[in-house]
Structure formats: structure tokens, C-alpha cells
Design an enzyme around this catalytic site. Sequence first.
Site: not given
Ligand SMILES: *Cc1c(COP(=O)(O)O)cnc(C)c1O
Length: 360
Positions: A102, A172, A196
Site C-alpha cells: 500500500w 493511511d 475494513k
Molecule cells: C484497502 C486499503 C486501501 C485501498 O482502499 P480503496 O478503498 O480500495 O481505495 C488503501 N490502503 C490500505 C492500507 C488499505 O488497507
Amino acid sequence: MTRVFNFSAGPAALPESVLRKAADEMLDWHGSGMSVMEMSHRGKEFISIANEAEALLRELLAVPANYKVLFMQGGAIAENAIVPMNMLRGKASADYIDTGEWSKKSIKEAQKYATVNVAASAKASNYTTIPARADWKLNPDAAYVHICSNETIGGVEYHFTPDTGSVPLVADMSSDILSRPVDVSKYGLIYAGAQKNIGPSGLTLVIVRDDLIGQAIPATPSAFDYKTVADNESMYNTPPTYAIYIAGLVFHWIKDQGGLAAMEAHNKAKAAVLYDFLDTTSFYSCPVARDCRSLMNVPFRLKDEALDEAFLKGAQARKMVQLKGHRSVGGMRASIYNAMPIEGVQALVAYMKEFEAQHG
Ligand SMILES: *Cc1c(COP(=O)(O)O)cnc(C)c1O
């Protein structure tokens, strides 16, 4: 009806009580005669839902008054572009910490807008560690420092908040937000896709310090300019109303569980069930360094990958689903977010022992 133990990395399991409440309120929310999905986002009913969701989130995370909470769309992947568009603030470069899939995606996208300095990377450990803060080569003129607090695919998580001095820290937190208390004041900006630990996909949460907004590059789409979104209380465009409603129910549920300190204790207990077992067997292995292990996503391998399929089939037969690791790393991954009860992790470990006894 049988509910499975759902180990999906995302969209992920939601608390059953939240789903039940949403079902109860589906046709008629609080005597309004409407489903939340049918409401005007500018009507008093939905405004009260959105306001309550924001208030609960602020309470759970103790968000300081000088931070805006924004409900956006496009997911964390869109934020990979939206962050540099908004946060460069006239500067040319930003620092990124590379800890896995990521953060690599974030880096690649940011390179369209900025000079990216990869200030530290866990590549040499094959992304099984978080680089120690002392080894980061930060640029004091960077617009911000970007981290991914939990690498959903690799299963590494920060167990410290890096000090970046006067350079704003951007995180993030898609896959570990609300899993533990966080000192929001140590961050300039936090973003997270909802699917999540928050609610349905389609909603992106952004928490940003007031003084960092209002300097987006001119080509920034209005709907993605934090200032426009903030000035319009997340209703410049029609927000993902139903997702915000479910998020509010999840925030209520977290509060009822005792808030984020209770969530963290629960998540530590759950993760310990799995990691403690992984450390006692050589049939299974976890590649991640102990002090960087994620409480949310636990990757593990079987000694012989020829057994992977049989393992997954047996799990499915026992109502445990979505244990297959990400295609980029293989093996298995158990995602055990807030909504996964400890019984689910105990059932998984019991099955892993049974499988090992049969095939070990
Ligand atoms: C799931 C995830 C993403 C992607 O999220 P989207 O909603 O598909 O854009 C980005 N960063 C992390 C750490 C994630 O777990």
C-alpha cells in the site's frame, strides 16, 4: 441462517448487531416512513444522522477542535492523489516511508504530483519490518511525511507514532483506524477507506488539521479539494449517505464496547491467540518481525504450499472464509478487524491444529 467467520481483508465483517439494527430500520428509519437510502442528504433526518456519526467519531478518537472530519468518496486509493494535490502547499517534494504494497501504491501515485523522497524502506527485509525512526532520512523542507500505519497485505503495523517535527505526518489508516486509541494531534492528516473497520466501501474518512487546507493546486477537482469539502460540511456533492449511516451505527457499537481502549485490549487478545499458536508450530509460519506484527491482518504460510487448497477447503467447510492470502504474497491471511469475535480466532486456531495433526 448461518453466519460465517469472515476473515476477509476488505470489504470486511461488520458487527452482527449493526446489521440487525440496519435491517430493522431498513423500511422506516425512526418513524420517517423512509429508508435512509431514500432520504435527501439535505433533509433534517439525514443531517441528524451525519452529525451524530461525526460527533461519535470525534468522541471515539478525541479529535481536537482544530481538525476537520470529512466524509469523502474514492477510497484510500483516490486519497493517494488527493493528498498531494491538497498537501503540497507550494512545496515541491514529500517524504514517503515504504513499508509494503500500500505504501508503494501511495508513492507511485504521488510521483504524478510531487518529487517523492523515499525516506526509509523495508524492502531489504522483504517488507517484514517497519524501519526504525532513527534510520529515516527525512527532508526538513518536505511538504509532509506519509506512512501507511498498517500494511493490510504484508501484515506489518506501526506500534509507535513517528515524530516528524514541524513537518505534518500523513497516515493511511485504512486497515487499523479505530482498532486502538490514536493521538490525532500528532498527525496533520489521517485518511481511511471505510470497508475494513468503519463500514461499507464507498466512504472515505479524512481527518485533517485546519491550517493545512485551502492551498490545493489549482487543477484539484472541487469535490476533492479539502477546503471545498470542509466548507460544505462534506455535502459539496451528494455524500455516500447509507455508508455514513452504517458508519454511525458502527461508531455506536464501538462506544458500547467501551471505546478504543477496550477495542485495543480485545484486538490484542485476539491477535495473541493466533500469533502465540504460530510461534509454537513449524507446520505454519508467520514471516513478520515480532515487534511489527499487525493486530489486524495476520499473514501465515503452510510448510508445504501444495496443502494450501486443502486447508482453504477445510476452513470453508467449517464456515471460515476468505483466508487466502493476497495474490501478490500467497499463503494465508486472517484479517481480524474489530468486528471479528475472539471465538472466530479460536475456531481458526482449533482448525489449524486439527489440520496440522492430519497433514503434519
Ligand atoms: C484497502 C486499503 C486501501 C485501498 O482502499 P480503496 O478503498 O480500495 O481505495 C488503501 N490502503 C490500505 C492500507 C488499505 O488497507
